[in-house]
Design an enzyme around this catalytic site. Sequence first.
Site, short mmCIF file in Angstrom:
data_model
loop_
_atom_site.label_atom_id
_atom_site.label_comp_id
_atom_site.label_asym_id
_atom_site.label_seq_id
_atom_site.Cartn_x
_atom_site.Cartn_y
_atom_site.Cartn_z
N THR A 21 -2.44 2.65 2.47
CA THR A 21 -1.20 2.05 1.96
C THR A 21 -0.02 2.54 2.80
O THR A 21 -0.22 3.06 3.90
CB THR A 21 -1.04 2.37 0.45
OG1 THR A 21 0.04 1.59 -0.08
CG2 THR A 21 -0.76 3.84 0.19
N ASN A 22 1.20 2.36 2.35
CA ASN A 22 2.38 2.80 3.11
C ASN A 22 3.46 3.30 2.14
O ASN A 22 3.26 3.28 0.93
CB ASN A 22 2.89 1.67 4.01
CG ASN A 22 3.27 0.45 3.19
OD1 ASN A 22 4.19 0.50 2.37
ND2 ASN A 22 2.55 -0.64 3.38
#
Length: 214
Positions: A21-22
Amino acid sequence: MHVLITAGPTREPLDPVRFLTNRSSGKMGYAMAHAFVHAGHSVLLISGPTDLEVPEQVDFIPVETAADMHAAVANGIGRMDIAVFAAAVADYTPACVAAQKIKKSGATLTLELIRTPDILGAARENFGFTGTLVGFAAETEQLEANARDKLLRKQCDLIIANDVSKPALGFDSDHNEVLLVYPEYNEALPATSKHALAHRLAAAILELHAKLKT
Ligand code: C5P
């Protein structure tokens, strides 16, 4: 007006307990959803996982992966006048998702990643969207040139560009400073809270929409 907004990160699974993810918090997209509702418009918010509360009166579709977000946008965008793509969509996803938890073995582990669908890029080309199209560009260098390239490639009417190399602004912050990149000119907006900025941006997008429709 009917407004679609994508927001938040995506979550790309690796195995049953892990994902890529980020750092996107979703704050900018959610603040914009609130601002459009406040201005009397109807909002469909399609969001990856965040800790935020969904603003009142917003139609909400939660998604996890880039592929889920792509499907939800494909399904909803036909009814929209304006589409704002504020999500930080993963560019790559694991080529295969392990059915069982990946065990540690050697000293290194190589993951194979494949490209995710470009949702904003599909808006005109694949979904046939003819309304006002707004994208975001988070850049660490050459802000204007990269944003303008995105504006043309993805056939947007506006790119909202921010320099994410500034530690106090942008990703996961409550403040943001953006450059509005239109086909004919740019407009720099000063640093402010995401909440105040969202109202400015919603007003600018509604004004642009009115101009494009006349
Ligand atoms: O090319 P880049 O990822 O920087 O483009 C950013 C813009 O494109 C954002 O508006 C983002 O929401 C959108 N995007 C998308 N689908 C992707 C990648 C980016 O909609 N797979």
